[in-house]
Scaffold this active site. Structure first.
Site, PDB file in Angstrom:
ATOM      1  N   CYS A 148     -14.021  -0.290  -7.706  1.00  0.00           N
ATOM      2  CA  CYS A 148     -15.077   0.402  -6.951  1.00  0.00           C
ATOM      3  C   CYS A 148     -15.428   1.718  -7.640  1.00  0.00           C
ATOM      4  O   CYS A 148     -15.945   2.635  -7.028  1.00  0.00           O
ATOM      5  CB  CYS A 148     -14.652   0.634  -5.506  1.00  0.00           C
ATOM      6  SG  CYS A 148     -13.173   1.631  -5.346  1.00  0.00           S
TER       7      CYS A 148
ATOM      8  N   ASP B  11       0.856  -1.188   0.000  1.00  0.00           N
ATOM      9  CA  ASP B  11       0.000   0.000   0.000  1.00  0.00           C
ATOM     10  C   ASP B  11       0.891   1.236   0.000  1.00  0.00           C
ATOM     11  O   ASP B  11       2.027   1.190   0.460  1.00  0.00           O
ATOM     12  CB  ASP B  11      -0.926   0.026   1.227  1.00  0.00           C
ATOM     13  CG  ASP B  11      -2.155   0.901   1.003  1.00  0.00           C
ATOM     14  OD1 ASP B  11      -3.231   0.347   0.704  1.00  0.00           O
ATOM     15  OD2 ASP B  11      -2.050   2.138   1.117  1.00  0.00           O
TER      16      ASP B  11
HETATM   17  N1  SAH Z   1      -8.571  -3.918   0.438  1.00  0.00           N
HETATM   18  C1  SAH Z   1      -8.658  -2.918   1.472  1.00  0.00           C
HETATM   19  C2  SAH Z   1      -9.158  -1.590   0.948  1.00  0.00           C
HETATM   20  C3  SAH Z   1      -8.348  -0.976  -0.170  1.00  0.00           C
HETATM   21  S1  SAH Z   1      -8.682   0.694  -0.465  1.00  0.00           S
HETATM   22  C4  SAH Z   1      -9.502  -3.450   2.634  1.00  0.00           C
HETATM   23  O1  SAH Z   1     -10.097  -4.540   2.512  1.00  0.00           O
HETATM   24  O2  SAH Z   1      -9.574  -2.792   3.666  1.00  0.00           O
HETATM   25  C5  SAH Z   1      -7.428   1.212  -1.542  1.00  0.00           C
HETATM   26  C6  SAH Z   1      -6.049   1.381  -0.936  1.00  0.00           C
HETATM   27  O3  SAH Z   1      -5.171   1.711  -2.002  1.00  0.00           O
HETATM   28  C7  SAH Z   1      -5.884   2.489   0.091  1.00  0.00           C
HETATM   29  O4  SAH Z   1      -5.363   1.925   1.262  1.00  0.00           O
HETATM   30  C8  SAH Z   1      -4.845   3.466  -0.524  1.00  0.00           C
HETATM   31  O5  SAH Z   1      -3.915   3.931   0.460  1.00  0.00           O
HETATM   32  C9  SAH Z   1      -4.145   2.577  -1.499  1.00  0.00           C
HETATM   33  N2  SAH Z   1      -3.538   3.195  -2.699  1.00  0.00           N
HETATM   34  C10 SAH Z   1      -4.047   4.144  -3.518  1.00  0.00           C
HETATM   35  N3  SAH Z   1      -3.242   4.323  -4.588  1.00  0.00           N
HETATM   36  C11 SAH Z   1      -2.215   3.454  -4.466  1.00  0.00           C
HETATM   37  C12 SAH Z   1      -1.070   3.139  -5.261  1.00  0.00           C
HETATM   38  N4  SAH Z   1      -0.857   3.726  -6.420  1.00  0.00           N
HETATM   39  N5  SAH Z   1      -0.236   2.165  -4.808  1.00  0.00           N
HETATM   40  C13 SAH Z   1      -0.457   1.555  -3.636  1.00  0.00           C
HETATM   41  N6  SAH Z   1      -1.526   1.798  -2.855  1.00  0.00           N
HETATM   42  C14 SAH Z   1      -2.390   2.731  -3.259  1.00  0.00           C
END
Ligand code: SAH
Length: 399
Positions: A343, A253
């Site tokens: 989403c 992340d």
């Molecule tokens: N699967 C998680 C929710 C994911 S939400 C759960 O079940 O709780 C999307 C996530 O992507 C967020 O935590 C955000 O910090 C991260 N994010 C956004 N852009 C990103 C990127 N380019 N690389 C890595 N993480 C990213």
């Protein structure tokens, strides 16, 4: 409502979507206003021919000029009306989601619960509220009082720090609405797994509640698997995978803060820390690096943020989805499983499947869909409001 109620008169032929009970009235459909409604005031909506269509909350700035509260002429929009709507939303959840499943869920899902612009999430004995439209803003105090009354919860926190409020001309706002304080580390559970949540600073209202049943589903695929969890946030799918017997999980992340909570979540659940590796970075780059290192995995989760909030951004978003899905197809071992999500409201389930298919073709692999996933039942989709179905997921097996 009295004869003095302001009214919104539609252009000829523009009553069709309302006849199909879609709750939004776009500015382009409006012929004229009668009276001078203030922001958020309830207006009566009429067709060009003078037929009553709905009561709606007026938004002076947004392209969505009004959102429908009710299609029934006899109804008075006020505290009694909102009590009924909230009560029915709460009763539904009680029937659908047992205390064994979780103590955290969405209680009100805006348009799909007949309450446009209002989101309410419950985290144990705390409610988090988001107000997204002028109509809902107008009734904010009443809504909060009713929520206290109907749920018995005495702590309510507002997280109206969302971009869409600027489309309404509303400033972002956060803060305590009821109660004395909100703990920084709140503990919720999903079945046997516990998660730390910070409702004041966490993403969305603190946690991705919409993925609850999909996290539970992942357990069935995890035993003895080496897992890559991309966009892991605080480790939702990571913990499910480990609870399901995964041999190793690499979680990626871009938010270091989320990863720290993820690490604490492992400890909280007594899960084996030596099976979990956390990596702070950009998934687009990390996937390429893993490919260059010839790494491979048995189970990959792709749960990126919203690339396309609206249809206008769909094309750019499609490229993003294709890119990560293509790389994931390559990193999967034969027989491996891909949990891939979108989403984005602007990407339909059919389009998403096409994008993943295109990625598999370009990766030169055979993939078959074995399950289709969506948001949980506490995020219902009104049949009249297909936009409410924003989360779609595919479980694909690599042949
Ligand atoms: N699967 C998680 C929710 C994911 S939400 C759960 O079940 O709780 C999307 C996530 O992507 C967020 O935590 C955000 O910090 C991260 N994010 C956004 N852009 C990103 C990127 N380019 N690389 C890595 N993480 C990213």
């Amino acid at each position: 409502m009295k004869a003095t109620t302001p009214a919104l008169i539609l252009k000829p032929g523009r009553e069709k979507s309302l006849a199909q009970r879609h709750p939004w009235i776009f500015s382009g459909a409006v012929d004229r206003l009668v009276g001078d409604p203030s922001a958020g005031e309830t207006v009566a909506v009429y067709s060009a021919g003078g037929e009553f269509l709905a009561w709606a909350g007026y938004s002076p700035v947004s392209q969505i000029r009004a959102r429908v509260w009710s299609f029934q002429r006899e109804v008075e929009i006020g505290p009694d009306f909102f009590r009924q709507r909230l009560k029915s939303a709460l009763e539904w959840r009680e029937k659908l989601i047992s205390p064994e499943e979780t103590n955290a869920m969405r209680l009100v899902h805006g348009e799909s619960d007949g309450l446009p612009g209002l989101v309410v999430d419950r985290y144990d004995d705390i409610l988090v509220v988001q107000i997204l439209s002028y109509g809902a803003e107008r009734w904010r105090e009443d809504l909060v009082n009713l929520l206290v009354d109907l749920t018995g919860v005495d702590t309510i926190f507002e997280r109206s720090d969302v971009d869409v409020r600027s489309l309404e001309g509303l400033p972002e706002r956060t803060g305590l609405l009821r109660g004395r304080s909100v703990p920084e580390r709140l503990i919720i559970y999903e079945e046997e797994i516990r998660y730390e949540v910070n409702v004041q600073t966490g993403q969305k209202t603190g946690f991705y509640l919409d993925q609850r049943r999909n996290r539970a589903r992942l357990k069935a695929y995890a035993e003895h698997r080496e897992v890559l969890n991309c966009f892991c946030y605080t480790g939702g799918f990571t913990l499910s995978a480990l609870a399901g017997g995964a041999s190793r999980v690499l979680s990626v992340d871009s938010s270091g803060e989320a990863l720290q909570i993820g690490q604490r979540n492992l400890t909280l659940n007594g899960l084996p820390e030596n099976r979990a590796e956390w990596f702070e970075g950009d998934v687009f780059q990390v996937l390429r690096k893993l490919r260059d290192q010839a790494r491979s995995f048995d189970l990959i989760v792709l749960d990126p943020p919203k690339f396309a909030p609206t249809i206008a951004q769909a094309e750019r978003a499609a490229r993003g989805y294709k890119d990560i899905n293509l790389l994931a197809c390559k990193l999967l071992r034969p027989g491996g499983v891909l949990f891939t999500f979108s989403c984005s409201g602007g990407i339909s389930p059919a389009l998403f499947q096409k994008i993943v298919a295109g990625a598999a073709v370009d990766a030169g692999v055979e993939m078959a869909v074995v399950e289709r996933l969506s948001q949980g039942p506490d995020h219902p989709v009104s049949l009249y409001f297909p936009e409410g179905e924003y989360l779609k997921g595919l479980v694909c097996v690599k042949q």
